[in-house]
Design an enzyme around this catalytic site. Structure first.
Site, PDB file in Angstrom:
ATOM      1  N   HIS A 109     -35.187   9.032  23.907  1.00  0.00           N
ATOM      2  CA  HIS A 109     -36.409   9.397  23.183  1.00  0.00           C
ATOM      3  C   HIS A 109     -37.382   9.899  24.229  1.00  0.00           C
ATOM      4  O   HIS A 109     -37.463   9.355  25.337  1.00  0.00           O
ATOM      5  CB  HIS A 109     -36.966   8.179  22.441  1.00  0.00           C
ATOM      6  N   GLU A 228     -37.268  -1.425  -9.700  1.00  0.00           N
ATOM      7  CA  GLU A 228     -37.595  -0.012  -9.941  1.00  0.00           C
ATOM      8  C   GLU A 228     -38.223   0.681  -8.744  1.00  0.00           C
ATOM      9  O   GLU A 228     -38.085   1.902  -8.600  1.00  0.00           O
ATOM     10  CB  GLU A 228     -38.524   0.110 -11.162  1.00  0.00           C
ATOM     11  N   GLU A 232     -33.718   0.290  -6.172  1.00  0.00           N
ATOM     12  CA  GLU A 232     -33.031   1.525  -6.553  1.00  0.00           C
ATOM     13  C   GLU A 232     -33.329   2.694  -5.621  1.00  0.00           C
ATOM     14  O   GLU A 232     -32.702   3.751  -5.724  1.00  0.00           O
ATOM     15  CB  GLU A 232     -33.368   1.890  -8.003  1.00  0.00           C
ATOM     16  N   SER A 253     -30.489  11.647 -14.384  1.00  0.00           N
ATOM     17  CA  SER A 253     -30.656  12.099 -15.770  1.00  0.00           C
ATOM     18  C   SER A 253     -31.686  13.223 -15.881  1.00  0.00           C
ATOM     19  O   SER A 253     -32.502  13.431 -14.976  1.00  0.00           O
ATOM     20  CB  SER A 253     -31.101  10.927 -16.642  1.00  0.00           C
TER      21      SER A 253
END
Length: 341
Positions: A109, A228, A232, A253
């Site tokens: 880094h 929620e 998830e 969906s």
């Protein structure tokens, strides 16, 4: 212009054959680099401070362990695999007094070099090799015959061989199997800090907490809020990781897609991007680095207080309860545990 991607054919392990490679520190990245290089047939020693808990671990894995100072004296290429805030002190005490013309300093880094908490002599090569994955993944992929994509960068090249050394090291840890991309210390450091602060750690944590609090304050159960807004999240991030944002949208969906494209930009809006730009300016100007070094020098008081407050948030208690109901999920002990060096 797209970055050039180097592969195994572009890197020559012979550049490091007969050389002594030192890894200072034996934490997440340090142990993975050391083991992979050793398995690639290269000579690796480990440099640790006296009393380090990692001494026994490194020796058990078959390494010769010496003091940091001796490792620097003996090695041709020295990887500084220490926490950013501890590198400057180690450099002044053990590294700088034992450097010599022709040696190479290697970082995973660019913080210390870019923000000049370390200023190496001009006759020493300074390079970066940064796998884009945590140490345990770097090791696991190597053992499986694969690799983690890696970055290389050249800061100083007095001997005109720094790039060959960086590519050889990347090959030795398995990075060239996946692909090696050349960047700069500036670009790697500033983009890494920006990603951590605004998206990956800071932004994500704050978003999850804000969503959890909004649902609980509206009267919904903490358990539902946890599922929620936190649980998830992994499902969605995994889909993004595997196939991009469009690929994630393909897999959810229509209702989720519509909420994504119509509501998401109202939450993460222009005001958020404005604050992201302000955070980036603080990184670019060195303000964040100065404040972080000052925090370390002051004994981590605010840092520890903020972490302690986060551990007391209700989301942690409900999360611990719900995770205990998921035997398939790998549990990690985190309280009071830090990577060893």
């Amino acid at each position: 212009m797209p970055a050039k991607i180097y592969t195994e054919k572009d890197a020559d392990l012979g550049v490091l054959q007969g050389k002594t490679l030192a890894v200072l520190g034996f934490g997440s990245q340090g142990h993975a680099h050391a083991l992979n290089l050793k398995d690639s047939g290269l000579q690796v020693i480990i440099g640790l401070y006296e009393g380090s808990k990692s001494i026994a671990v490194a020796r058990e894995m078959g390494f010769e362990v010496v003091t940091t100072a001796e490792a620097v004296r003996r090695a041709d290429v020295i990887m500084v695999a220490l926490p950013d805030t501890k590198q400057a002190a180690a450099y002044e005490k053990d590294i700088a007094p034992n450097l010599a013309k022709g040696k190479t300093l290697l970082f995973s880094h660019g913080f210390s070099i870019h923000f000049k908490t370390i200023v190496p002599p001009k006759d020493v090569a300074v390079i970066l090799v940064a796998p884009k994955g945590p140490g345990h993944i770097v090791r696991r992929q190597f053992v499986e015959g694969k690799g983690v994509p890696s970055l290389i960068a050249i800061y100083q090249d007095p001997g005109k061989k720094a790039k060959k050394v960086a590519l050889a090291w990347a090959k030795g840890i398995g990075g060239a199997r996946a692909g090696v991309i050349e960047t700069t210390f500036k670009e790697e450091t500033e983009t890494d800090l920006f990603g951590e602060q605004t998206v990956l750690c800071g932004g994500c944590s704050a978003l999850v907490l804000a969503g959890f609090e909004t649902l609980v304050e509206a009267g919904y159960s903490p358990e539902m809020a946890y599922f929620e807004c936190l649980h998830e999240l992994k499902l969605i991030v995994d889909l993004m990781n595997e196939s991009g944002i469009s690929g994630m949208r393909f897999s959810v969906s229509e209702t989720a897609k519509w909420g994504d494209v119509s509501v998401g930009p109202k939450i993460i809006d222009a005001s958020v991007k404005k604050r992201m730009k302000a955070a980036l300016k603080d990184i670019q100007s060195g303000k964040f680095a100065r404040e972080w070094v000052k925090e370390y020098q002051g004994g981590y008081k605010r840092y520890n207080a903020l972490l302690a407050a986060g551990q007391k948030h209700p989301i942690e208690k409900v999360g611990e309860k719900l995770r205990s109901m998921m035997p398939w999920m790998k549990k990690r002990q985190t309280k009071g545990v830090q990577a060893a060096y």
